[in-house]
Design an enzyme around this catalytic site. Structure first.
Site, short mmCIF file in Angstrom:
data_model
loop_
_atom_site.label_atom_id
_atom_site.label_comp_id
_atom_site.label_asym_id
_atom_site.label_seq_id
_atom_site.Cartn_x
_atom_site.Cartn_y
_atom_site.Cartn_z
N GLY B 72 -10.05 -29.47 58.71
CA GLY B 72 -8.82 -28.97 59.32
C GLY B 72 -7.60 -29.23 58.46
O GLY B 72 -6.72 -28.39 58.32
N ASN B 151 -3.36 -33.14 70.30
CA ASN B 151 -4.55 -33.99 70.27
C ASN B 151 -4.46 -35.18 71.20
O ASN B 151 -5.48 -35.67 71.68
CB ASN B 151 -4.83 -34.45 68.83
N CYS B 325 -0.78 -50.50 67.45
CA CYS B 325 -1.69 -51.45 66.84
C CYS B 325 -3.04 -50.85 66.46
O CYS B 325 -3.77 -51.44 65.70
CB CYS B 325 -1.90 -52.64 67.76
#
Lengths: 305, 404
Positions: B72, B151, B325
């Site tokens: 992609g 996403n 994190c």
């Protein structure tokens, strides 16, 4: 995900001393919610002996932040405040069998919470002027702010300079593009242009003085160099003094806002660099708190003899 | 321990039917499709078939509009770099603040080279303002690149409408559709979309294969020049096995399109409703009425995402987080920041993304463990009052640590 040690996982899954200590007389709060790490450390300190009788933590943060907080409380319980202050972030990380470079700041946060709690107990104001930037060098865990400061402070011009002064870029070299971007930015602000083919800053030997110095001259000269850093430090609410010179090690006291803050190790690195340039010899600058006590005894004995 | 995979927006399991279709192309059918001997015969035909399978899934008018790439990201880079190379006088690019790094880091770099980048903001639900978009369109713009579906939240952007608007203004339009292809139906021949990126591993094909859809007639400059593969538009010997695998995966995606939008959606809906009902101070992010059927992104206030993931992982459940994190950066996900989700919630967002391999029993398992995971971490949080089991009063005021 992260390659956490079993100890990190153990302290995360079974945290010790979670929650606030009842009747705490020392509270340290550090971190930043924007960065996703924040820690409140509560201590119960015996007012006669200054021994930490109980410690508790409340942490908003990732696995290693919680593990660092948990192990910190275990390390400091039973210590006097003075002994507890000697705990470094490396001690915390070592007790966890190491942390990934991106996560070392979790151990720094633990140490800072401890300093803040002790300052709170003693009625002092704890100030932390350390600013943390995006991690640039993953091999040596050096962030963008640190590199930028060093590029400014030492007029660095090449990637090699940055590596020599900060270690950043000295490993896999994948971050050289980012280091160049920092150099470009800072040099533009200085009115210069980054030149990838420029020669790095001259090596230390080039500036060597020829005449050997007497012991007294040498110490005086070292002090002179250290004194030259004072105005800059005092502007930030801190100070520095030379305590002792033993062999090639200069012991200094960092006070005020400088003591204990993350920047102090950078300042010390800056002083050391300047000393080596001026003195044309290898000189290590170390906080006076790390001065071996036996050496002092020896000196006294010599004095009496 | 259960083994529940709810991270299908990160990557998917390769369907075993896909694997079976691929295997001959590693062994007996190993020929180079460009050769003229019999070892190549079947390979060239298989690629042709795969091309038409991709064509059918996205509703392209011609199979020659399908260019196979390596991923992609390559498709995204090819599209944008082609547009600016083909139109050197146009120095502006329009995109959004919530794109994938494959777009954002590329345009950041182009900005350094002198391009003006318009990163359109989103509202608290992750939606774009189309009036503002219209005002940005001009003959200075080389390309618009807007993702079809986000996403992290699954939020769908109105790319068909936006492509019409771009076309009317004489501007090229690209969409990064890696999350959308295979999950929602599309018919590109009825749109004005000029270029579209696909990533194989998001739809049960292997990693290392992608597609750039390039509408016939769109001015184009290749990223990789060399051999005549892909009609000279993407040089490099074809990744034959993966191309065949992607073709098969596209065929399967068409077969499962209804299942994805009915059954998979039902699992997602039951999970998110169950969570927000059972766990106070949790909420779903994004445009709730306009999302991919398989994705939900839930913010758990006052705790941090990586810690949640570690406890989920211990319970045998795989998901992902927009927390800083998990990425090694300090800021939480740029998507959460763009939607102005407060820091106390943005760090605690968890994305659950389903596929046709999940089942309702997976949902039940997550619903069983999630409340206690959140409670465990809240007990540790300085923003949580464990005695009254509620956030401390005025949390951002009550705990204001100094910066570290």
């Amino acid at each position: 995900m992260w390659d956490y040690s079993d100890k990190v996982k153990d302290h995360f899954f079974n945290p010790k001393n979670a929650g606030a200590v009842e009747g705490a007389n020392a509270i340290g709060e550090v971190g930043s919610i924007s960065c996703g790490d924040a820690l409140r450390l509560t201590l119960k300190v015996n007012e006669d002996s200054e021994v930490i009788e109980d410690a508790g933590f409340q942490t908003f943060g990732c696995g290693s932040a919680i593990a660092s907080s948990s192990v910190l409380t275990e390390i400091i319980k039973g210590l006097t405040l003075d002994d507890a202050l000697k705990v470094t972030n490396q001690d915390i990380a070592a007790e966890l069998d190491g942390l990934p470079p991106e996560k070392m700041h979790c151990s720094v946060m633990g140490r800072e919470a401890l300093q803040a709690a002790v300052a709170n107990y003693r009625g002092e104001e704890w100030k932390d002027d350390h600013e943390e930037g995006a991690l640039v060098c993953k091999c040596f865990a050096i962030d963008a702010v640190m590199i930028e400061e060093m590029v400014w402070a030492n007029k660095l011009r090449t990637v090699e300079d940055v590596t020599n002064f900060t270690k950043a870029g000295g490993g896999c070299a994948a971050c050289h593009e980012d280091i160049e971007a920092i150099l470009e930015k800072v040099m533009k602000e200085r009115g210069e242009t980054f030149d990838p083919s420029a020669a790095p800053i001259e090596k230390v030997e080039a500036k060597a003085e020829k005449k050997p110095l007497t012991n007294l001259q040498r110490i005086k000269k070292i002090e002179e160099v250290i004194m030259s850093f004072r105005p800059q430090l005092m502007a930030d609410g801190g100070d520095v003094e030379l305590v002792e010179v033993i062999g090639n090690t200069a012991y200094v006291n960092m006070t005020g806002a400088c003591s204990g803050c993350q920047m102090s190790s950078m300042t010390i690195a800056g002083i050391q660099q300047r000393l080596m340039e001026v003195m044309a010899e290898f000189i290590k600058v170390v906080p006076a708190s790390q001065m071996p006590t036996s050496e002092l005894v020896n000196i006294k004995e010599v004095g009496h003899a | 321990m259960p083994d529940i995979y709810l991270d299908n927006n990160a990557t998917t399991k390769v369907d075993s039917v896909v694997v079976d279709a691929m295997i001959p192309f590693f062994t007996e059918q190993f020929g180079n499709p460009s050769s003229i001997h019999r070892f190549a015969d079947g390979v060239a035909k298989a690629i042709k078939k795969a091309r038409s399978q991709v064509q059918e899934l996205i509703g392209a008018e011609h199979d020659s509009e399908i260019i196979f790439t390596s991923c992609g990201t390559e498709s995204d880079s090819t599209a944008i770099l082609s547009a600016i190379k083909a139109q050197p006088n146009r120095k502006e690019i329009i995109t959004t603040a919530v794109e994938h790094p494959a777009i954002l880091n590329l345009v950041d770099n182009l900005e350094k080279e002198g391009y003006t980048i318009h990163r359109m903001p989103v509202d608290k639900c992750g939606r774009l303002n189309l009036d503002a978009y219209k005002n940005l369109l001009s003959d200075q713009v080389a390309i618009v690149s807007v993702m079809w579906a986000n996403n992290e939240t699954g939020t769908i952007f109105p790319v068909v409408e936006m492509a019409e608007m771009a076309n009317a203004a004489g501007v090229m339009f690209h969409t990064d559709a890696v999350q959308a292809v295979g999950k929602i139906p599309m018919m590109l021949q009825d749109t004005k979309i000029d270029m579209l990126s696909i990533s194989g591993h998001k739809l049960h094909a292997p990693k290392g294969i992608g597609v750039l859809y390039l509408r016939r007639g769109t001015r184009y400059r290749p990223l990789l020049r060399g051999g005549h593969q892909e009609r000279g538009r993407r040089a490099g010997t074809e990744n034959t096995a993966s191309i065949v695998g992607l073709g098969k995966a596209c065929e399967l995606a068409i077969e499962h399109m209804e299942y994805e939008n009915v059954q998979v959606k039902a699992m997602r809906d039951r999970l998110e409703q169950g969570i927000v009902e059972a766990i106070p101070h949790s909420f779903i992010t994004g445009d709730l009425n306009n999302r991919l059927p398989n994705t939900t992104d839930i913010a758990f206030e006052y705790i941090e995402g990586e810690a949640i993931l570690m406890l989920l992982n211990k319970a045998g459940i795989a998901a992902s987080s927009g927390s800083a994190c998990t990425s090694g950066s300090l800021e939480p996900s740029h998507v959460m920041r763009a939607m102005d989700i407060p820091y106390t919630a943005a760090h605690g967002t968890i994305r659950f993304s389903f596929s046709r391999y999940n089942s309702m029993s997976d949902v039940d398992e997550v619903l069983k463990v999630m409340p206690s995971i959140v409670a465990t971490l809240r007990k540790l949080s300085p923003y949580w009052d464990s005695i009254n089991n509620e956030p401390v009063a005025d949390p951002e005021q009550a705990f204001q640590p100094s910066y570290a």
